[in-house]
Motif scaffolding. Structure first.
Motif, mmCIF file in Angstrom:
data_model
loop_
_atom_site.group_PDB
_atom_site.id
_atom_site.type_symbol
_atom_site.label_atom_id
_atom_site.label_comp_id
_atom_site.label_asym_id
_atom_site.label_seq_id
_atom_site.Cartn_x
_atom_site.Cartn_y
_atom_site.Cartn_z
ATOM 1 N N SER A 133 -0.690 7.816 -14.439
ATOM 2 C CA SER A 133 -0.781 6.374 -14.714
ATOM 3 C C SER A 133 -1.114 5.575 -13.466
ATOM 4 N N ASN A 134 -2.173 5.986 -12.790
ATOM 5 C CA ASN A 134 -2.762 5.246 -11.692
ATOM 6 C C ASN A 134 -4.250 5.110 -11.982
ATOM 7 N N ARG A 135 -5.055 4.893 -10.949
ATOM 8 C CA ARG A 135 -6.502 4.783 -11.135
ATOM 9 C C ARG A 135 -7.243 5.713 -10.170
ATOM 10 N N PHE A 136 -6.686 6.891 -9.975
ATOM 11 C CA PHE A 136 -7.356 7.878 -9.127
ATOM 12 C C PHE A 136 -8.659 8.308 -9.787
ATOM 13 N N GLU A 137 -9.617 8.695 -8.947
ATOM 14 C CA GLU A 137 -10.904 9.152 -9.464
ATOM 15 C C GLU A 137 -11.383 10.337 -8.639
ATOM 16 N N GLY A 138 -12.563 10.845 -9.002
ATOM 17 C CA GLY A 138 -13.078 12.031 -8.337
ATOM 18 C C GLY A 138 -12.500 13.297 -8.942
ATOM 19 N N GLN A 139 -12.741 14.422 -8.285
ATOM 20 C CA GLN A 139 -12.295 15.702 -8.810
ATOM 21 C C GLN A 139 -10.865 16.015 -8.373
ATOM 22 N N HIS B 186 -0.600 0.001 -4.310
ATOM 23 C CA HIS B 186 -2.017 -0.112 -4.645
ATOM 24 C C HIS B 186 -2.882 0.469 -3.538
ATOM 25 N N ARG B 187 -4.191 0.466 -3.806
ATOM 26 C CA ARG B 187 -5.243 0.972 -2.922
ATOM 27 C C ARG B 187 -5.162 2.495 -2.790
ATOM 28 N N ALA B 188 -6.063 3.030 -1.947
ATOM 29 C CA ALA B 188 -6.113 4.481 -1.737
ATOM 30 C C ALA B 188 -4.925 4.928 -0.894
ATOM 31 N N ILE B 189 -4.577 6.200 -1.034
ATOM 32 C CA ILE B 189 -3.436 6.733 -0.292
ATOM 33 C C ILE B 189 -3.678 6.668 1.209
ATOM 34 N N GLY B 190 -4.901 6.892 1.658
ATOM 35 C CA GLY B 190 -5.189 6.844 3.080
ATOM 36 C C GLY B 190 -5.030 8.197 3.740
ATOM 37 N N ASN B 191 -5.454 8.270 4.978
ATOM 38 C CA ASN B 191 -5.418 9.523 5.722
ATOM 39 C C ASN B 191 -4.138 9.638 6.537
ATOM 40 N N HIS C 81 2.738 5.412 -12.427
ATOM 41 C CA HIS C 81 2.825 4.043 -12.925
ATOM 42 C C HIS C 81 2.725 3.026 -11.786
ATOM 43 N N ASN C 82 1.693 3.172 -10.977
ATOM 44 C CA ASN C 82 1.369 2.216 -9.931
ATOM 45 C C ASN C 82 -0.102 1.835 -10.076
ATOM 46 N N GLU C 83 -0.701 1.341 -9.017
ATOM 47 C CA GLU C 83 -2.095 0.905 -9.051
ATOM 48 C C GLU C 83 -2.896 1.592 -7.947
ATOM 49 N N LEU C 84 -2.581 2.845 -7.679
ATOM 50 C CA LEU C 84 -3.266 3.600 -6.635
ATOM 51 C C LEU C 84 -4.678 3.949 -7.085
ATOM 52 N N THR C 85 -5.619 3.888 -6.129
ATOM 53 C CA THR C 85 -7.031 4.119 -6.440
ATOM 54 C C THR C 85 -7.612 5.164 -5.486
ATOM 55 N N LYS D 200 0.840 -1.184 0.000
ATOM 56 C CA LYS D 200 0.000 0.000 0.000
ATOM 57 C C LYS D 200 0.886 1.248 0.000
ATOM 58 N N PHE D 201 0.278 2.367 -0.360
ATOM 59 C CA PHE D 201 1.036 3.616 -0.343
ATOM 60 C C PHE D 201 1.568 3.857 1.080
#
Length: 777
Positions: A587-593, A494-499, A516-520, A472-473
């Motif tokens: 080159s990740n999978r971030f979403e939202g604004q 991978h996964r969300a960055i977290g708080n 170039h990772n798999e962060l979401t 994870k990040f």
């Protein structure tokens, strides 16, 4: 009078001295002769010596300081503190018993008071490494005239050239004075009998070495490095038979290195690095016993045979040459009891690491950019005082020894980048370590990131790019308050960055590359809000502090080869610039604004959020990033219009908004007009320059009318000027009444007959034609 600051004497650490606050141990109710740094006369009990060097003192020395009440003081040493721009006060002239005065490396500034010339008993004066000091010519003349006992002089600042008119001088150190013009003929042989040490490094020499240099037979130290000296080294230099240290590095000397240098029996320190030599004639060298030898960038093609006789070698630099093959066995068999530093980088050496002389005394090891292969031996952990380890750019394979994480608490830089190392990163980084720079990029390292990295509290740069790390990040790195550069690109994070949990996470971070990772998930403002180092647009660093740099033995080493995407190009930075600021989450999978808070990072140079799933509008706040040079938001799902505020980004050299769903006109004006069509491709509803699609409210005006057309338009306009709705209504009514009357008369009389038949035929019913419908069975 002064405060204590651990940063005030940090240079002492770099030079191998131990700084500590001596004055904190002074007690008013005790005998001052027992205080740390104070020396008293054995009979009178008066204070005759005060040594507060490396004392971590910070503050201003005022003219009314009690320091100037010590009228019997003979030795005063305030070197390597931080006196925040204090002038050298006229009150120093009241200490007339002084024989030794050292104010070096303490940030004194301004004009040196003329009263210094009253210190007629001075034997040694050191004001060096105070670059902003000035010497008024008449005051300087008086100083040279009155200080007749002066034997040791070390100065920096803007110096007059008559500094050399000192016939009794024994030590003359004037280095780091670029405005000082030097000509060795001015140092005529009449002063050669007394001069023992001459240091003119980094002065304006710009000439050849004269043959008369050989007449300075009493010299034991000569430093002419960084002086732009050209020509060849004269053979007469071999006449300096008492010379112990010679530095001619970083000049423009050419030809071959004369063998006479290697025949000086007392010479133990020699640095000829970074010149234009064609090599060294080794066949004439029969004796040399060096302790420190620097021959970097000297076009050497083979390992120097004359080192066979150097039994006391401690420091060897043969980097940036053309040495091929293996390190000779005779070199490896030598006893290296006092071995400190070895630099063989940027050659064509082959072999394995275990052939290197790795001893417990080793402090600096750099064999980068060769063709060494094989595994890293665990014996490398025997170097338990190692500070610099650079094995990068070789063909090393196998795992990193676990012991390397805690083998040396002094280790500051570890660079193992661009090899074929695999396995996991050592989990043994212990608390209290000194690691500042860790480069493990471009290998095949796997597994999770070890939590023990959080123990590296001094870490400034962490480069793990281009590996196979699966985790994870690492938001837990937020506690590293000195971390400036974090590169995680091309792994499997991978996964969300977290708080963030820390009160001030990542306070010094100015380069982060997690591309170039798999962060979401969303790119939360929680992490961006605390990038304080990217918020200030004011950078007032000194020139020597422009790069990430460390020191070992008082000499700088720079952090090399950090790869970043800058303006769309993958660039390997030879030196990491302190003021460079980068955010790259591409080159990740971030979403939202895209968070508006990015607009508060006013010193940001590069922002790359491309190839994600960001949606919504482009934040107008990006127009606040006045230092932004590269903006890449391509390949997302952004919509809305391009904010007009982006036109204010005058430093912007690259803009890529392609492959989104942006609409409306492209803003025009200022630097924005320089971007080409490929900055906007794939946005089908964008219009305006540089695209070929016109916007509706910007249609081209009709072409100008010909004279005949203009006349016709004028006539028509006159006709239609009087044609109003009243006239139309009147004409319509008259026509309707006339039509009804005429129609009635025609049908009553039956004439004309052809008209009546046409009307009657139109009212007869008609049969529709039959349509055939074919049904397949």
């Amino acid at each position: 009078m002064f405060s204590i600051s651990t940063d005030a004497s940090s240079i002492c650490d770099d030079e191998g001295q131990h700084p500590y606050p001596k004055t904190t141990h002074w007690k008013a109710d005790t005998d001052c002769c027992n205080w740390d740094g104070v020396t008293c006369h054995n009979l009178t009990g008066r204070v005759i010596g005060l040594d507060l060097s490396c004392g971590q003192l910070q503050g201003v020395i005022h003219p009314n300081s009690t320091l100037f009440h010590l009228s019997h003081l003979r030795r005063l040493n305030l070197a390597r503190n931080y006196f925040t721009g204090s002038p050298i006060s006229h009150r120093f002239g009241s200490l007339k018993s002084l024989t030794h005065l050292d104010l070096s490396q303490s940030d004194f500034r301004g004009e040196v008071a003329s009263e210094i010339s009253h210190l007629s008993n001075l034997i040694s004066l050191d004001l060096s490494v105070n670059e902003l000091l000035r010497y008024e010519p008449s005051n300087f003349e008086a100083m040279l005239r009155n200080l007749t006992h002066l034997r040791e002089l070390s100065l920096s600042g803007n110096l007059p050239s008559n500094i050399f008119h000192l016939p009794n001088m024994q030590v003359l150190l004037l280095g780091n004075n670029e405005n000082l013009t030097v000509s060795l003929p001015k140092l005529n042989c009449s002063i050669s009998n007394s001069l023992r040490q001459l240091g003119l490094w980094s002065t304006n020499f710009s000439a050849e070495l004269p043959d008369l240099i050989g007449c300075m037979g009493s010299l034991n130290y000569l430093n002419l490095g960084y002086c732009q000296i050209s020509g060849v080294i004269p053979e007469s230099i071999g006449n300096l038979t008492h010379l112990e240290s010679l530095d001619l590095s970083s000049n423009q000397l050419s030809g071959s290195i004369p063998p006479s240098i290697f025949t000086i029996p007392t010479l133990s320190e020699l640095d000829l690095s970074s010149n234009l030599f064609t090599g060294v004639r080794q066949d004439f060298i029969s004796y040399s016993n060096f302790m420190h030898l620097g021959l970097s960038s000297c076009q050497i093609k083979e390992f120097p045979e004359f080192l066979r006789n150097s039994e006391s070698l401690e420091d060897l630099d043969l980097s940036n040459n053309m040495i091929h093959g293996k390190i000779p066995s005779w070199f490896m068999s030598k006893p290296f009891d006092k071995w400190l530093s070895l630099n063989l980088s940027h050659n064509f050496l082959i072999g394995t690491i275990d052939q290197l002389p790795i001893t417990p005394s080793l402090v600096y090891l750099d064999v980068s950019s060769n063709s060494l292969q094989g595994p890293m031996p665990s014996s490398i952990c025997n170097a338990n005082i190692l500070r610099i380890l650079d094995l990068s750019n070789n063909n090393l394979s196998g795992p990193i020894p676990q012991c390397l994480g805690n083998s040396s608490q002094r280790l500051e830089a570890m660079d193992l980048a661009n090899n074929s190392l695999f396995g996991t990163i050592p989990t043994t980084f212990s608390k209290g370590n000194s690691l500042r720079f860790l480069m493990l990029n471009d290998n095949q390292l796997q597994g999770p990131l070890p939590r023990s990295l959080a123990n590296c509290e001094r870490l400034e740069l962490l480069d793990l790019g281009n590996n196979e790390i699966d985790d994870k990040f690492p938001v837990w790195l937020e506690t590293l308050s000195n971390l400036e550069v974090l590169i995680l690109r091309s792994n499997r994070f991978h996964r969300a960055i977290g708080n963030c949990q820390a009160k001030s996470p990542f306070p010094q971070l100015r380069i982060i590359d997690a591309s170039h990772n798999e962060l979401t998930g969303a790119l939360t403002k929680d992490i961006l809000t605390n990038f304080n180092a990217m918020k200030s647009s004011k950078h007032q660093r000194k020139e020597f502090d422009q790069y990430m740099v460390g020191y070992t033995g008082g000499l700088p080493y720079y952090i090399h080869s950090v790869s970043l995407v800058i303006k769309g190009v993958d660039i390997s930075l030879e030196r990491v610039i302190k003021t460079r600021t980068v955010i790259d989450f591409s080159s990740n999978r971030f979403e939202g604004q895209i968070p508006e808070i990015i607009g508060s990072l006013h010193s940001l140079h590069t922002l790359n959020l491309s190839h994600n799933n960001f949606s919504g509008p482009i934040p107008k706040a990006l127009g606040n990033l006045s230092m932004l040079e590269s903006l890449d938001l391509s390949w997302n799902r952004l919509d809305g219009t391009i904010p007009r505020e982006l036109v204010n980004l005058d430093s912007l050299g690259l803009l890529n908004l392609s492959e989104n769903s942006l609409v409306g006109p492209i803003p025009q004006g200022r630097h924005f007009d320089t971007f080409r069509e490929d900055s906007y491709r794939g946005n089908l509803d964008l219009c305006g320059s540089p695209l070929t699609k016109d916007c509706g409210d910007t249609e081209a005006p009709p072409p100008p009318a010909t004279p005949w057309e203009a006349e016709q338009q004028y006539d028509d306009s006159e006709f239609f000027d009087g044609f109003t709705w009243k006239a139309v209504l009147l004409g319509y009514g008259c026509g309707l009444v006339l039509g009804l009357v005429m129609g009635g008369l025609i049908f009553l009389t039956g004439k004309p007959r052809w008209f009546v038949l046409i009307v009657e035929e139109s009212f007869k019913p008609r049969r529709r034609p039959m349509k055939w419908i074919h049904i397949r069975t």
